[in-house]
Design a protein around this motif. Structure first.
Motif, PDB file in Angstrom:
ATOM      1  N   UNK A 162      87.563  72.160 -27.382  1.00 44.11           N
ATOM      2  CA  UNK A 162      86.783  71.391 -26.415  1.00 44.11           C
ATOM      3  C   UNK A 162      85.655  72.231 -25.813  1.00 44.11           C
ATOM      4  N   UNK A 163      84.476  71.624 -25.720  1.00 48.62           N
ATOM      5  CA  UNK A 163      83.314  72.355 -25.200  1.00 48.62           C
ATOM      6  C   UNK A 163      82.655  71.706 -23.990  1.00 48.62           C
ATOM      7  N   UNK A 164      82.809  70.417 -23.811  1.00 52.48           N
ATOM      8  CA  UNK A 164      82.083  69.755 -22.733  1.00 52.48           C
ATOM      9  C   UNK A 164      82.793  68.467 -22.342  1.00 52.48           C
ATOM     10  N   UNK A 165      82.179  67.725 -21.418  1.00 46.51           N
ATOM     11  CA  UNK A 165      82.743  66.468 -20.931  1.00 46.51           C
ATOM     12  C   UNK A 165      81.600  65.632 -20.352  1.00 46.51           C
ATOM     13  N   UNK A 166      81.824  64.344 -20.146  1.00 42.59           N
ATOM     14  CA  UNK A 166      80.805  63.507 -19.513  1.00 42.59           C
ATOM     15  C   UNK A 166      80.940  63.514 -17.995  1.00 42.59           C
ATOM     16  N   UNK A 167      79.881  63.158 -17.310  1.00 44.14           N
ATOM     17  CA  UNK A 167      79.945  62.989 -15.859  1.00 44.14           C
ATOM     18  C   UNK A 167      79.811  61.520 -15.477  1.00 44.14           C
ATOM     19  N   UNK A 168      79.110  60.741 -16.302  1.00 43.31           N
ATOM     20  CA  UNK A 168      78.831  59.347 -15.952  1.00 43.31           C
ATOM     21  C   UNK A 168      79.709  58.382 -16.721  1.00 43.31           C
ATOM     22  N   UNK A 169      80.003  57.265 -16.068  1.00 42.84           N
ATOM     23  CA  UNK A 169      80.765  56.212 -16.706  1.00 42.84           C
ATOM     24  C   UNK A 169      79.859  55.263 -17.473  1.00 42.84           C
ATOM     25  N   UNK A 170      80.489  54.349 -18.191  1.00 45.33           N
ATOM     26  CA  UNK A 170      79.747  53.416 -19.030  1.00 45.33           C
ATOM     27  C   UNK A 170      79.153  52.293 -18.200  1.00 45.33           C
TER      28      UNK A 170
ATOM     29  N   UNK B 138      79.262  57.616  -4.960  1.00 42.35           N
ATOM     30  CA  UNK B 138      79.348  56.914  -3.686  1.00 42.35           C
ATOM     31  C   UNK B 138      78.433  57.465  -2.598  1.00 42.35           C
ATOM     32  N   UNK B 139      78.184  58.764  -2.613  1.00 45.23           N
ATOM     33  CA  UNK B 139      77.355  59.360  -1.565  1.00 45.23           C
ATOM     34  C   UNK B 139      75.905  59.484  -1.988  1.00 45.23           C
ATOM     35  N   UNK B 140      75.662  59.984  -3.211  1.00 44.57           N
ATOM     36  CA  UNK B 140      74.295  60.200  -3.674  1.00 44.57           C
ATOM     37  C   UNK B 140      73.787  59.085  -4.580  1.00 44.57           C
ATOM     38  N   UNK B 141      74.670  58.175  -4.980  1.00 47.05           N
ATOM     39  CA  UNK B 141      74.252  56.994  -5.752  1.00 47.05           C
ATOM     40  C   UNK B 141      73.444  57.356  -6.981  1.00 47.05           C
ATOM     41  N   UNK B 142      73.927  58.348  -7.744  1.00 42.47           N
ATOM     42  CA  UNK B 142      73.199  58.795  -8.923  1.00 42.47           C
ATOM     43  C   UNK B 142      73.474  57.916 -10.145  1.00 42.47           C
ATOM     44  N   UNK B 143      74.737  57.573 -10.342  1.00 49.19           N
ATOM     45  CA  UNK B 143      75.137  56.807 -11.521  1.00 49.19           C
ATOM     46  C   UNK B 143      76.620  56.500 -11.348  1.00 49.19           C
ATOM     47  N   UNK B 144      77.180  55.729 -12.261  1.00 49.98           N
ATOM     48  CA  UNK B 144      78.621  55.557 -12.254  1.00 49.98           C
ATOM     49  C   UNK B 144      79.285  56.894 -12.516  1.00 49.98           C
ATOM     50  N   UNK B 145      80.451  57.075 -11.962  1.00 46.02           N
ATOM     51  CA  UNK B 145      81.257  58.258 -12.254  1.00 46.02           C
ATOM     52  C   UNK B 145      82.083  58.009 -13.503  1.00 46.02           C
ATOM     53  N   UNK B 146      82.364  59.064 -14.253  1.00 52.69           N
ATOM     54  CA  UNK B 146      83.238  58.941 -15.411  1.00 52.69           C
ATOM     55  C   UNK B 146      84.646  58.542 -14.978  1.00 52.69           C
ATOM     56  N   UNK B 147      84.976  58.796 -13.723  1.00 53.51           N
ATOM     57  CA  UNK B 147      86.293  58.445 -13.194  1.00 53.51           C
ATOM     58  C   UNK B 147      86.234  57.047 -12.588  1.00 53.51           C
ATOM     59  N   UNK B 148      86.879  56.066 -13.191  1.00 50.85           N
ATOM     60  CA  UNK B 148      86.749  54.663 -12.751  1.00 50.85           C
ATOM     61  C   UNK B 148      87.090  54.449 -11.279  1.00 50.85           C
ATOM     62  N   UNK B 149      87.998  55.235 -10.731  1.00 52.51           N
ATOM     63  CA  UNK B 149      88.387  55.039  -9.340  1.00 52.51           C
ATOM     64  C   UNK B 149      87.242  55.300  -8.367  1.00 52.51           C
TER      65      UNK B 149
END
Length: 491
Positions: free
Chosen positions: A148-156, A366-377
């Motif tokens: 493993x080398x990386x991961x996403x930050x944003x959700x779909x 939720x605070x900076x409103x950048x994009x969806x989070x990869x974490x659905x919660x």
């Protein structure tokens, strides 16, 4: 270009950063010529090309340094358009940072094969991976040779939206009985609303506008208006039902682009849209020069700094109210990785881990409103105070999992498709401006050249010994109105 995974094979949040300034190459390399440290403090050099997202990064650095008093983060914002070359030069000079955004080019698997980044399996145990949605980590995407080398930050989510200036709509009388503005759902709605705005304003305000001096906007419009029509590749990928590009074969492209040209000919589109930049276009939309424009969630942060919040948004505009397709998404994704030559791997992992934490993702959404989070919660619209961003989060149901060749056959990661020029955006621009008269012939030409580039890339990969074929891109059982879960091929 494959747009199935935002922040993986492309990112328009990254594209937004391309307008910002950056350090010159020499200065940038000098800035990362080794991680400095005092007797008790480790300084990590960190590279990204976030601009509008910089406040979120800066806050995370502040929180991280408070929680890790022995580590300091030295951030350098690079220019997206030159980042791939800059990173390659830094790798050659052995002057890489300690944590970095992954360059857009070459393919990530090639970067890994060149030892640009180190695997994180030493730290990323089963519990760490379990925080992410099922299917996030898979071979050929963020895992190579089982590491493993990386991961996403944003959700779909739908990464492009149609924005509506509420004042323009109200002035044109495009309001419902409760006073709310009408939201277009279909091609006919957009036509009617654009006509109404243009005529009622006496020509002082236009129905639609965009800024294409930097390119790309024609594909944005095409993407938003054809996906729901059933053109499953939109403006960026092939139709995975047949494993081919279908710009000419699928009538939806011809129909929409003909309508788009009609909007122009009737004066519904701001006449200088081709020559102004996207940045200028966003300002013009804010100033009510036109009622509708297309962009991404990255627009919202800029408008908020200007105290402009009187807008609405939607997406997936279709010929019919019930769409025949959705924004395609795929599990996986990448954004940051740890360069293999870091002298401080444990501290680099601590910062990497922090960026990918659930709490950082919560602040991201939720605070900076950048994009969806990869974490659905983290993506509950009711927990988001800013209404336009909450509306964006609520559009998540318009994105559905679609076929992903890299999951079924990870060796497709070795299929490197060469860029085609003129590309689809250039072709549409030529038709829009009248340089190309025969739209059908133009679509046939770009379809053929895109398909040839794809076929050639498959052949090159085969010649290198990789087990790939054109059939890897064909999913005959895909219904684009339903989620599709890609399964690895049985060996």
């Amino acid at each position: 270009m494959d747009f199935l995974s935002r922040f993986s094979r492309r990112s328009f949040v990254k594209t937004a950063a391309a307008t910002a300034g950056a350090a010159a190459l020499g200065d940038a390399l000098a800035a990362c010529g080794g991680s400095g440290s005092s007797s008790n403090t480790i300084t990590l050099n960190y590279w990204d090309y976030f601009v509008s997202q910089a406040p979120w990064v800066d806050n995370e650095i502040k929180l991280f340094e408070k929680a890790h008093p022995g580590i300091k983060i030295k951030k350098t914002i690079q220019l997206n358009s030159s980042y791939s070359n800059l990173y390659a030069l830094a790798a050659k000079s052995h002057k890489l940072p300690d944590v970095a955004m992954i360059p857009p080019q070459p393919n990530f698997n090639i970067q890994v094969s060149q030892s640009w980044f180190m695997p994180v399996d030493k730290w990323a145990n089963a519990a760490w991976k379990a925080k992410f949605p099922e299917g996030t980590f898979h071979e050929g995407n963020n895992v190579f040779n089982g590491k493993l080398y990386s991961a996403p930050i944003s959700g779909a989510a739908p990464w492009l939206q149609l924005y509506i200036n509420n004042k323009v709509f109200r002035d044109a009388g495009l309001v419902n009985s409760d006073g709310s503005v009408m939201i277009p759902k279909t091609w006919d709605d957009v036509t009617h609303f654009a006509e109404t705005i243009t005529k009622k304003s006496g020509g002082s305000t236009y129905g639609l506008g965009f800024g294409n001096s930097g390119g790309g906007q024609f594909q944005w419009y095409t993407h938003v208006f054809t996906l729901g029509a059933g053109a499953t590749g939109g403006a960026y990928t092939m139709d995975y039902r047949v494993g081919k590009y279908t710009y000419n074969m699928d009538r939806n492209y011809y129909d929409f682009l003909s309508l788009f040209k009609e909007w122009k000919n009737k004066g519904y589109i701001y006449p200088n849209s081709v020559s102004i930049s996207d940045e200028v276009s966003r300002a013009y939309f804010e100033r009510a020069k036109y009622g509708m424009t297309i962009g991404g969630v990255w627009n919202q942060a800029e408008w908020t700094t200007h105290n402009f919040t009187d807008y609405s948004l939607t997406t997936l505009i279709s010929p019919t109210e019930t769409p025949k397709g959705y924004f395609p998404t795929s599990p996986g994704g990448t954004l940051w990785a740890i360069p293999a030559e870091t002298k401080h791997p444990e501290e680099a992992w601590a910062w990497f881990d922090w960026l990918y934490s659930v709490d950082a993702g919560k602040r991201w959404a939720q605070q900076y409103n950048e994009d969806l989070s990869v974490f659905p919660q983290n993506n509950d619209p009711s927990k988001i105070k800013f209404k336009p961003f909450a509306a964006f989060v609520a559009l998540g149901n318009l994105a559905k999992p679609a076929p992903d060749p890299s999951i079924r056959n990870p060796q497709t990661a070795h299929v490197e498709v060469q860029a085609v020029k003129p590309n689809l955006d250039d072709v549409i621009a030529g038709y829009y401006t009248g340089q190309l008269q025969d739209l059908q012939a133009a679509l046939s030409d770009i379809e053929g050249r895109m398909q040839k580039a794809q076929d050639d890339a498959v052949k090159v990969a085969q010649q290198k010994g990789y087990k790939v074929s054109p059939d890897d891109y064909k999913f005959t059982d895909w219904d684009p109105t339903q989620p599709y879960i890609t399964k690895p091929a049985q060996s």
